[in-house]
Design an enzyme around this catalytic site. Sequence first.
Site, short mmCIF file in Angstrom:
data_model
loop_
_atom_site.label_atom_id
_atom_site.label_comp_id
_atom_site.label_asym_id
_atom_site.label_seq_id
_atom_site.Cartn_x
_atom_site.Cartn_y
_atom_site.Cartn_z
CE1 TYR A 1 -3.50 -2.25 5.77
CE2 TYR A 1 -2.88 -0.02 5.17
CZ TYR A 1 -3.37 -1.27 4.82
OH TYR A 1 -3.71 -1.53 3.50
CB SER B 1 -0.88 0.01 1.25
OG SER B 1 -1.54 1.26 1.36
N1 LIG Z 1 -8.93 -0.76 -0.35
C1 LIG Z 1 -7.91 0.05 -0.23
O1 LIG Z 1 -8.06 1.30 -0.20
C2 LIG Z 1 -6.50 -0.51 -0.15
C3 LIG Z 1 -5.43 0.38 -0.36
C4 LIG Z 1 -4.15 -0.12 -0.31
C5 LIG Z 1 -3.90 -1.46 -0.08
N2 LIG Z 1 -4.96 -2.30 0.15
C6 LIG Z 1 -4.66 -3.72 0.41
O2 LIG Z 1 -5.33 -4.50 -0.55
C7 LIG Z 1 -5.50 -5.82 -0.04
C8 LIG Z 1 -6.92 -6.29 -0.31
O3 LIG Z 1 -7.83 -5.50 0.43
P1 LIG Z 1 -9.21 -4.99 -0.18
O4 LIG Z 1 -9.15 -3.52 -0.24
O5 LIG Z 1 -9.56 -5.77 -1.38
O6 LIG Z 1 -10.16 -5.35 1.07
P2 LIG Z 1 -11.42 -6.32 1.21
O7 LIG Z 1 -12.42 -6.06 0.15
O8 LIG Z 1 -11.85 -6.19 2.63
O9 LIG Z 1 -10.81 -7.78 0.96
C9 LIG Z 1 -9.93 -8.37 1.89
C10 LIG Z 1 -9.82 -9.87 1.59
O10 LIG Z 1 -8.87 -10.44 2.49
C11 LIG Z 1 -9.44 -11.61 3.09
N3 LIG Z 1 -8.83 -11.77 4.41
C12 LIG Z 1 -8.75 -10.87 5.41
N4 LIG Z 1 -8.12 -11.38 6.48
C13 LIG Z 1 -7.78 -12.66 6.15
C14 LIG Z 1 -7.13 -13.71 6.84
N5 LIG Z 1 -6.70 -13.58 8.10
N6 LIG Z 1 -6.94 -14.89 6.19
C15 LIG Z 1 -7.39 -15.06 4.94
N7 LIG Z 1 -8.02 -14.09 4.24
C16 LIG Z 1 -8.22 -12.91 4.83
C17 LIG Z 1 -10.95 -11.35 3.11
O11 LIG Z 1 -11.71 -12.53 3.02
P3 LIG Z 1 -12.38 -13.35 4.24
O12 LIG Z 1 -13.06 -12.38 5.15
O13 LIG Z 1 -13.29 -14.33 3.55
O14 LIG Z 1 -11.21 -14.04 4.88
C18 LIG Z 1 -11.12 -10.60 1.78
O15 LIG Z 1 -11.27 -11.52 0.74
C19 LIG Z 1 -5.15 -5.76 1.45
O16 LIG Z 1 -3.86 -6.29 1.65
C20 LIG Z 1 -5.15 -4.26 1.74
O17 LIG Z 1 -4.29 -3.95 2.81
C21 LIG Z 1 -6.25 -1.85 0.10
#
Ligand SMILES: NC(=O)c1ccc[n+]([C@@H]2O[C@H](COP(=O)([O-])OP(=O)(O)OC[C@H]3O[C@@H](n4cnc5c(N)ncnc54)[C@H](OP(=O)(O)O)[C@@H]3O)[C@@H](O)[C@H]2O)c1
Length: 282
Positions: free
Chosen positions: A148, A138
């Site tokens: 984070y 990120s």
């Molecule tokens: N959205 C943003 O603004 C943003 C910005 C920068 C970086 N990111 C990064 O992008 C990545 C994806 O996030 P997202 O934005 O797509 O969020 P999201 O829609 O909440 O998706 C997160 C995914 O991670 C899974 N997950 C969470 N904890 C887990 C665990 N302990 N074991 C296995 N699976 C787990 C969740 O599925 P389950 O609940 O089914 O396990 C879900 O599929 C993350 O690493 C986040 O830090 C996001």
Amino acid sequence: MARALVTGSTSGLGLEFAWQLAGTGHDLVLVSRDQDRLAAVAEQIRDVHSVTVEVLPADLSDREELERVALRLTDPVDRVDLLVNNAGYGLRGGFLEVGVEDHEKQMDTLMRAVLVLSHAAARTMVQRRKGAILNVSSLAGYTTAGPYAASKSWVTVFTESLAMELKGTGVSATALLPGFVQTEFHERASMSMDGLPRITWLKAPYVVEQALKDTAKGNVLSIPSVKYRTAGEFSRIAPRPLVRAITSPDWYRRLQARSVQRSQRRASRRNLHAPWQREDET
Ligand SMILES: NC(=O)c1ccc[n+]([C@@H]2O[C@H](COP(=O)([O-])OP(=O)(O)OC[C@H]3O[C@@H](n4cnc5c(N)ncnc54)[C@H](OP(=O)(O)O)[C@@H]3O)[C@@H](O)[C@H]2O)c1
């Protein structure tokens, strides 16, 4: 046919990775905690694309469950060619407001899982002299916004270092550094992002498309969009006291204050108009 293992594939970026990779003919191994949701995603993808989709439910913060995923990556027959370490989540509240066990669980998911799975995948891929690892980090990693941000900083530095170590092996490592993306991320952490200007948001399909292009080219860093590449450069070269002042852990509180001010301004503007000029309150 190539095969990709995507962690966190039930929503947001991971779900989008799964669809785009299936669309380009990749077989899939999908990893997340929510078994029902995983099964539903797998079925939907199989209905649309002629690829095989395995599901591997696992909580990546649990050592035994993580080990099962690592084992899958070392399978010499049904091999995995692309690992996408994407799973992750945020925690609402300052460092002291959140229990230390919750911090540890988050660090195990954001860092330890990335370490263990990258190790398993890279060792196997190097033997075959073929493969790619994409770690979702990120832009927050360039800031000082709490544990984070520190974890994401680790993911970026780790991936850059891995990319150098893998040079000449036929295996690549790429870190994706997105800005704000519309996913379930903020809702899951009960964070209201109303104060954030609309222009700051990116859409998951665009971010994933750019990340996969950068991974195919073997680029070490992938920062989708000019605005976030500029923001990234700024936060990398700006004096640290300035970065700390702008992105200190209370940034979320300031965002909430801005959101309240905005709605107050909107309300007072509405009151300057006659009733028939006011926008509907729906
Ligand atoms: N959205 C943003 O603004 C943003 C910005 C920068 C970086 N990111 C990064 O992008 C990545 C994806 O996030 P997202 O934005 O797509 O969020 P999201 O829609 O909440 O998706 C997160 C995914 O991670 C899974 N997950 C969470 N904890 C887990 C665990 N302990 N074991 C296995 N699976 C787990 C969740 O599925 P389950 O609940 O089914 O396990 C879900 O599929 C993350 O690493 C986040 O830090 C996001």
